[in-house]
Motif scaffolding. Structure first.
Motif, PDB file in Angstrom:
ATOM      1  N   LEU B  18       0.816  -0.667  18.497  1.00  0.00           N
ATOM      2  CA  LEU B  18       2.105  -0.095  18.922  1.00  0.00           C
ATOM      3  C   LEU B  18       3.084  -0.021  17.756  1.00  0.00           C
ATOM      4  N   LEU B  19       3.064  -1.072  16.920  1.00  0.00           N
ATOM      5  CA  LEU B  19       4.012  -1.108  15.809  1.00  0.00           C
ATOM      6  C   LEU B  19       3.672  -0.072  14.734  1.00  0.00           C
ATOM      7  N   HIS B  20       2.436   0.421  14.782  1.00  0.00           N
ATOM      8  CA  HIS B  20       1.990   1.363  13.755  1.00  0.00           C
ATOM      9  C   HIS B  20       2.145   2.821  14.180  1.00  0.00           C
ATOM     10  N   HIS B  21       2.368   3.019  15.484  1.00  0.00           N
ATOM     11  CA  HIS B  21       2.463   4.400  15.976  1.00  0.00           C
ATOM     12  C   HIS B  21       3.802   4.657  16.648  1.00  0.00           C
ATOM     13  N   PRO B  22       4.375   5.819  16.378  1.00  0.00           N
ATOM     14  CA  PRO B  22       5.632   6.134  17.064  1.00  0.00           C
ATOM     15  C   PRO B  22       5.389   6.323  18.556  1.00  0.00           C
ATOM     16  N   LEU B  26      10.879   6.021  19.865  1.00  0.00           N
ATOM     17  CA  LEU B  26      10.784   4.899  18.922  1.00  0.00           C
ATOM     18  C   LEU B  26       9.871   5.265  17.753  1.00  0.00           C
ATOM     19  N   PRO B  27      10.329   5.056  16.523  1.00  0.00           N
ATOM     20  CA  PRO B  27       9.441   5.314  15.387  1.00  0.00           C
ATOM     21  C   PRO B  27       8.423   4.185  15.237  1.00  0.00           C
ATOM     22  N   ALA B  28       7.520   4.347  14.295  1.00  0.00           N
ATOM     23  CA  ALA B  28       6.527   3.306  14.029  1.00  0.00           C
ATOM     24  C   ALA B  28       7.238   2.130  13.375  1.00  0.00           C
ATOM     25  N   LEU B  29       7.617   1.145  14.211  1.00  0.00           N
ATOM     26  CA  LEU B  29       8.561   0.111  13.760  1.00  0.00           C
ATOM     27  C   LEU B  29       8.108  -0.682  12.543  1.00  0.00           C
ATOM     28  N   ALA B  30       6.868  -1.191  12.592  1.00  0.00           N
ATOM     29  CA  ALA B  30       6.447  -2.054  11.486  1.00  0.00           C
ATOM     30  C   ALA B  30       6.324  -1.262  10.199  1.00  0.00           C
ATOM     31  N   LYS B  31       5.854  -0.030  10.335  1.00  0.00           N
ATOM     32  CA  LYS B  31       5.716   0.828   9.160  1.00  0.00           C
ATOM     33  C   LYS B  31       7.065   1.019   8.476  1.00  0.00           C
ATOM     34  N   LEU B 172      12.855   8.320   1.942  1.00  0.00           N
ATOM     35  CA  LEU B 172      13.086   7.566   3.174  1.00  0.00           C
ATOM     36  C   LEU B 172      12.888   8.377   4.460  1.00  0.00           C
ATOM     37  N   GLU B 173      13.404   9.612   4.468  1.00  0.00           N
ATOM     38  CA  GLU B 173      13.366  10.395   5.704  1.00  0.00           C
ATOM     39  C   GLU B 173      11.950  10.711   6.155  1.00  0.00           C
ATOM     40  N   TYR B 174      11.023  10.840   5.210  1.00  0.00           N
ATOM     41  CA  TYR B 174       9.626  11.058   5.611  1.00  0.00           C
ATOM     42  C   TYR B 174       9.135   9.888   6.443  1.00  0.00           C
ATOM     43  N   LYS B 175       9.516   8.667   6.009  1.00  0.00           N
ATOM     44  CA  LYS B 175       9.071   7.487   6.742  1.00  0.00           C
ATOM     45  C   LYS B 175       9.722   7.440   8.117  1.00  0.00           C
ATOM     46  N   LEU B 176      11.006   7.746   8.164  1.00  0.00           N
ATOM     47  CA  LEU B 176      11.708   7.672   9.445  1.00  0.00           C
ATOM     48  C   LEU B 176      11.196   8.724  10.424  1.00  0.00           C
ATOM     49  N   MET B 177      10.928   9.927   9.919  1.00  0.00           N
ATOM     50  CA  MET B 177      10.487  11.000  10.814  1.00  0.00           C
ATOM     51  C   MET B 177       8.973  11.030  10.959  1.00  0.00           C
ATOM     52  N   GLY B 178       8.290  10.262  10.124  1.00  0.00           N
ATOM     53  CA  GLY B 178       6.847  10.144  10.285  1.00  0.00           C
ATOM     54  C   GLY B 178       6.053  11.369   9.869  1.00  0.00           C
ATOM     55  N   PHE B 179       6.399  11.981   8.745  1.00  0.00           N
ATOM     56  CA  PHE B 179       5.515  13.033   8.235  1.00  0.00           C
ATOM     57  C   PHE B 179       5.432  12.942   6.712  1.00  0.00           C
ATOM     58  N   TYR B 180       4.566  13.763   6.145  1.00  0.00           N
ATOM     59  CA  TYR B 180       4.284  13.691   4.713  1.00  0.00           C
ATOM     60  C   TYR B 180       4.604  15.022   4.043  1.00  0.00           C
ATOM     61  N   PRO B 181       4.968  14.962   2.752  1.00  0.00           N
ATOM     62  CA  PRO B 181       5.205  16.237   2.060  1.00  0.00           C
ATOM     63  C   PRO B 181       3.910  17.027   1.901  1.00  0.00           C
ATOM     64  N   LYS B 400       4.981  18.759  17.341  1.00  0.00           N
ATOM     65  CA  LYS B 400       4.585  17.353  17.272  1.00  0.00           C
ATOM     66  C   LYS B 400       4.381  16.807  18.687  1.00  0.00           C
ATOM     67  N   GLY B 401       3.243  16.191  18.912  1.00  0.00           N
ATOM     68  CA  GLY B 401       2.988  15.557  20.196  1.00  0.00           C
ATOM     69  C   GLY B 401       2.657  16.519  21.320  1.00  0.00           C
ATOM     70  N   ARG B 402       2.326  17.752  20.994  1.00  0.00           N
ATOM     71  CA  ARG B 402       2.010  18.743  22.022  1.00  0.00           C
ATOM     72  C   ARG B 402       1.027  19.730  21.449  1.00  0.00           C
ATOM     73  N   LYS B 403       0.453  20.568  22.315  1.00  0.00           N
ATOM     74  CA  LYS B 403      -0.434  21.559  21.723  1.00  0.00           C
ATOM     75  C   LYS B 403       0.388  22.739  21.170  1.00  0.00           C
ATOM     76  N   ASP B 404      -0.257  23.470  20.265  1.00  0.00           N
ATOM     77  CA  ASP B 404       0.435  24.576  19.585  1.00  0.00           C
ATOM     78  C   ASP B 404       0.981  25.581  20.592  1.00  0.00           C
ATOM     79  N   LEU B 405       2.066  26.221  20.188  1.00  0.00           N
ATOM     80  CA  LEU B 405       2.643  27.243  21.031  1.00  0.00           C
ATOM     81  C   LEU B 405       2.449  28.587  20.334  1.00  0.00           C
ATOM     82  N   LEU B 406       1.989  29.572  21.085  1.00  0.00           N
ATOM     83  CA  LEU B 406       1.786  30.890  20.488  1.00  0.00           C
ATOM     84  C   LEU B 406       2.883  31.824  20.982  1.00  0.00           C
ATOM     85  N   ASP B 407       3.468  32.558  20.060  1.00  0.00           N
ATOM     86  CA  ASP B 407       4.495  33.523  20.436  1.00  0.00           C
ATOM     87  C   ASP B 407       4.131  34.844  19.765  1.00  0.00           C
ATOM     88  N   THR B 408       4.050  35.883  20.554  1.00  0.00           N
ATOM     89  CA  THR B 408       3.716  37.178  19.974  1.00  0.00           C
ATOM     90  C   THR B 408       4.996  37.926  19.650  1.00  0.00           C
TER      91      THR B 408
END
Lengths: 117, 824
Positions: B18-22, B26-31, B172-181, B400-408
């Protein structure tokens, strides 16, 4: 005395491990240390103090030269009154992670031991 | 019962997981909390030593970077490649997350990291053709060898930095938002440029005007919403002689070409506010009612104490942290330039070099038009009597957290169909509206930047800016030879009178955009007789300019700059400021850039006190309309004026999507037609006059002010709340209630979320002398003291001296030094 040495060893090894691996390396080190403790309570104590100290130490090492600029901001993010509270949160979280890890492996060891008997 | 001993392990492993996953919000707290690799790793030593010796693959010859204590880098490279490589590395070193999130926003890829709250924002970005335009511009930039080389080197520099990072070193913001460059691409740079184009030219009043014209009739519409505001002092000085147009004005087709929108829709909230998630608001256009925009001016030597020209610029943009701009000097054989750069793009955008200086304000000529598409069936639309195929572009929006959305998105001859039933316009008409936008074109503004940075004289400046197509800008110019100039530069269309002012039927070629106006025929003035040039987003030319155009221009700041301060014709003015009467200095320029006088307030005070016998004087005393930070009068006035403005127009235009007449026009009506029917409240049976409305507004203001007083918010700066908001809207990383005066319509245009984003003053001495400041700091790291160290300077109206090093300076005069050498 053994207790203190265990704590210091936990802190040192977890510190080295975390430098090269993600945060859960600290849990791993605490878990290994837990295997060598005479009681499950002692295991928890060693894990708690070992990792708690490590995280407190690291936090201070980063926070003091930074003059609390960041810890104060992070404290606000977590709705805490000040950076000191953030350091406290860090220490306790580290402690819980370390303590639980060591405590759980200590129990596992006893489980496996009793099986063999 | 020994099996209970398995529970501790199960619990521990579960907790660690739980601490490793958002989880949800709640973000990934321990991370994050882990002080070794998590957030605290971004805590920077206040004594941080910024010296560095880097070995980088890709560098061709050693590069020196000298850095001031306040972290302004001065890059000295031995060739262009290394110069832009180093600039890319430095931008990324200080601003990587900002560059990433801004270009994600431009291309509609925010949901990927922020989740479903950003879906509608992303859809809007895709549907307005941001990626479509960026891809075309990328092709244009890569087809030109100089900009291709510039882009590639810049990209490689950014990627060299990204590849050097491990998790601990991530911003820092990458860690808080949980993504990578991700690896930087040239498309990202193209997207950033389209982001600027959209921010500055993407907003149009076409739909609102279409409705208003139908409601009011052409005469009343023109009366309330005149194309040219009375008293306009144009960007290009009055009396400038224009060459005859090389293109003939096309004949205007009949009125049948206009689209019509349902009039009596219920009061609906505009699509914009519905679809823009709270934290993305900075990407939404600012409210034009406050008169956002920018200032620039250049004085010839005849107006300055030193006898040298002075150029000033303060572009007003969204106030965010990390700041939009990054200050630096770029030096290599053939180039030595200093100024504000945009993290995400190579070169210096606003600045100066050894010979010339240039400043930008937005040129609000309309370059975005809407067309109603007549759909025949799923795949076809009607054009010139036959069926044309829609070109389909399927947009995949990752969430994030959902399947892709397609828009034509369906593309037509008129561009992408932005609005339809699945993405309704602000009136919820369910019409299919396609937009043609200059930003959809493949243009190469980067070439203009490349050439401007190297230009040595006026001729080279003019050649450089010919490449600047969108967003159109008013380029002010001054050089060491003593010349000044201004150009209303961009790519424009030879339109028939009225074309694109309202939504048009897209069924035939009558409404299609015609030929381009040759860019050399853009309005400009070189060394005009008045001795200065100035622009502040006002109407660009007087009526003698041979091409028709429209746009959303604002006049207040232009009047301030022209009449009160720079113009020396009005003796009354000279008494007021005492500045225009004598020759000006750098200090005068600083005073003017920080001037908080509101001409709007001044004129409203005068006219209301004539109508309602000193009603305002009795209330506000001798206050003369200066919007000072610590004063309470500006708050009183502002609330009163907002109430009056609302009371005047709300009964005529009750619908939320309606646009009200400009404040300029409203004040003119107060002055010229005080008995107008518009001052009657149509919702009451008796007939009101202006004086009744004033009474009412005073009462309403009194109520609001009581509340403010109770909350201790009556000082102007507390009320207006000029804020620097972190790009992810994180409160602790933002700064609020800055003690700065001004408002959108004063020269110091600090409103709530917009303001002077880079104040620059350059005296074109033999070696140019510059002064500048921007709200923020060079570092994008909230854990660094350099994240916010310019803010107080900016608030207090102070400037840093810009240390523009002569080409080939051999000794480092600054605190830090970086070297970059070829690595293996």
């Amino acid at each position: 005395m053994r207790l203190v040495i265990s704590i210091i060893l936990t802190t040192c090894f977890a510190g080295i491990a975390e430098w090269y691996a993600p945060w859960w390396a600290a849990a791993l080190v605490a878990g290994i240390v837990g295997l060598y403790q005479s009681t499950t309570a002692k295991a928890f104590l060693v894990g708690f103090c070992g990792i708690g100290l490590l995280w407190l130490g690291f936090a201070l090492w980063r926070d003091l030269p930074n003059q609390h600029l960041l810890s104060d901001k992070l404290a606000q993010l977590f709705k805490l009154p000040s950076g000191l509270w953030y350091l406290l949160l860090t220490t306790i979280l580290g402690g819980i992670i370390g303590g639980l890890s060591a405590w759980s492996t200590a129990h596992m060891k006893r489980l496996l031991h009793s099986k063999q008997e | 019962m020994r099996w209970f001993r398995i529970f501790p392990l199960a619990i521990t492993v579960g907790l660690l997981w739980l601490l490793h996953h958002p989880m949800g919000k709640l973000p990934a707290l321990a991370k994050i909390i882990d002080p070794v690799n998590g957030a605290l790793a971004a805590a920077e030593d206040v004594q941080e030593n910024f010296n560095k010796n880097l070995k980088l693959i890709g560098i061709q010859a050693p590069v020196q970077i000298w850095m001031e204590e306040r972290l302004v880098p001065h890059i000295q490279a031995q060739n262009d490649h290394d110069l832009y490589f180093a600039q890319g590395y430095i931008h990324a070193y200080f601003r990587l997350w900002q560059m990433d999130i801004q270009t994600r926003a431009a291309g509609g890829r925010v949901s990927e990291v922020a989740g479903e709250k950003a879906i509608n924002f992303d859809r809007g970005q895709r549907r307005k053709g941001m990626v479509f335009g960026a891809e075309r511009s990328l092709a244009a930039m890569e087809a030109e060898p100089r900009t291709k080389a510039m882009l590639d080197a810049y990209r490689d520099g950014i990627n060299a930095f990204i590849h050097s990072l491990n998790y601990r070193q991530l911003p820092l913001e990458y860690k808080l938002m949980g993504f990578y460059p991700e690896d930087w691409t040239n498309l990202r740079t193209a997207l950033l440029m389209k982001y600027m184009a959209d921010d500055l030219t993407g907003r149009t009043d076409d739909i609102a005007y279409t409705q208003l014209r139908d409601q009011l009739g052409q005469d009343q519409f023109d009366f309330l919403f005149p194309e040219r505001k009375q008293g306009n002092i144009p960007v290009v000085p009055q009396g400038t002689r224009y060459e005859p147009a090389s293109l003939q004005a096309p004949p205007a087709p009949s009125d049948s070409v206009w689209a019509h929108f349902p009039q009596n829709t219920e009061t609906v909230t505009a699509n914009k506010s519905e679809t823009t998630p709270k934290f993305m608001e900075m990407y939404a256009p600012a409210d034009a009612a406050t008169g956002i925009g920018s200032n620039n001016w250049a004085l010839s030597g005849s107006k300055t104490q030193s006898g040298k020209p002075i150029l000033c610029n303060d572009p007003h943009l969204g106030l965010n942290l990390p700041s939009l701009w990054f200050e630096m000097q770029l030096s290599a054989p053939g180039i030595n330039t200093y100024g504000a750069s945009l993290p995400g793009a190579p070169g210096i955008v606003i600045g100066f070099n050894d010979n010339i200086s240039w400043g930008l304000t937005n040129n609000y000529r309309d370059v975005k038009d809407f067309f109603e598409i007549k759909q025949l069936d799923e795949h076809h639309y009607q054009f010139n009597g036959s069926a044309k195929n829609f070109e389909l572009k399927i947009e995949t929006i990752k969430v994030k957290g959902r399947k892709d959305l397609l828009d034509t998105v369906r593309y037509t001859l008129h561009g992408p169909v932005m609005y339809d039933a699945s993405f309704p316009d602000e009136t919820h008409s369910n019409k299919q509206l396609a937009c043609t936008w200059m930003g959809h074109r493949g243009s190469n503004e980067l070439l203009a930047v490349y050439l401007l940075n190297r230009a040595r004289d006026y001729a080279q400046f003019v050649r450089a800016i010919q490449n600047f197509q969108c967003p159109a800008q008013n380029f002010a110019y001054a050089d060491v030879a003593g010349n000044i100039a201004i150009w209303g530069q961009g790519q424009f269309i030879n339109k028939w009178r009225g074309q694109g002012k309202y939504v048009m039927e897209g069924i035939d070629s009558q409404t299609l955009w015609g030929p381009d106006i040759p860019r050399s025929e853009n309005p400009h003035a070189f060394n005009p007789a008045q001795g200065y040039v100035a622009s502040a987003n006002q109407q660009v030319t007087d009526s003698s300019y041979p091409y028709w155009y429209n746009g959303s221009f604002t006049e207040w700041r232009s009047w301030e700059i022209n009449e009160k301060i720079l113009g020396s014709n009005s003796p009354q003015t000279q008494q007021n400021t005492g500045i225009a009467a004598r020759k000006m200095t750098i200090t005068d320029m600083m005073t003017i850039q920080n001037n908080n006088d509101s001409k709007l307030a001044d004129e409203v005070l005068n006219v209301i006190d004539t109508i309602n016998k000193n009603a305002l004087k009795n209330w506000l005393g001798s206050w003369s309309g200066t919007m000072q930070a610590l004063d309470k009068n500006p708050t009183d006035f502002h609330i009163f004026w907002s109430m009056l403005y609302r009371d005047i127009w709300q009964d005529e235009f009750p619908q939320a999507q309606h646009k009200w007449p400009s404040t300029e026009r409203t004040v003119q009506l107060l002055q010229q037609v005080p008995k107008s029917d518009y001052f009657d409240d149509k919702n009451t049976s008796q007939k009101e006059g202006l004086s009744d409305l004033v009474q009412r507004a005073l009462l309403e203001a009194g109520d609001s002010l009581k509340k403010l007083k109770a909350e201790n918010k009556s000082e102007w700066y507390l009320f207006k709340n000029t804020s620097l908001t972190h790009l992810a809207k994180l409160g602790p990383f933002s700064y609020e209630h800055l003690k700065i005066g001004g408002w959108g319509n004063t020269i110091n245009a600090a409103s709530g979320n917009h303001g002077p984003s880079w104040r620059m003053i350059v005296e074109m001495d033999t070696h140019p002398k510059g002064y500048g400041v921007y709200p923020g700091g060079q570092s994008g790291n909230p854990g660094s003291q350099h994240y916010s160290d310019y803010i107080n300077y900016w608030v207090e109206g102070k400037y840093f001296e810009l240390n523009f090093l002569p080409q080939g300076t051999s000794k480092n005069p600054f605190r830090y030094a970086w070297t970059m050498e070829t690595g293996k």
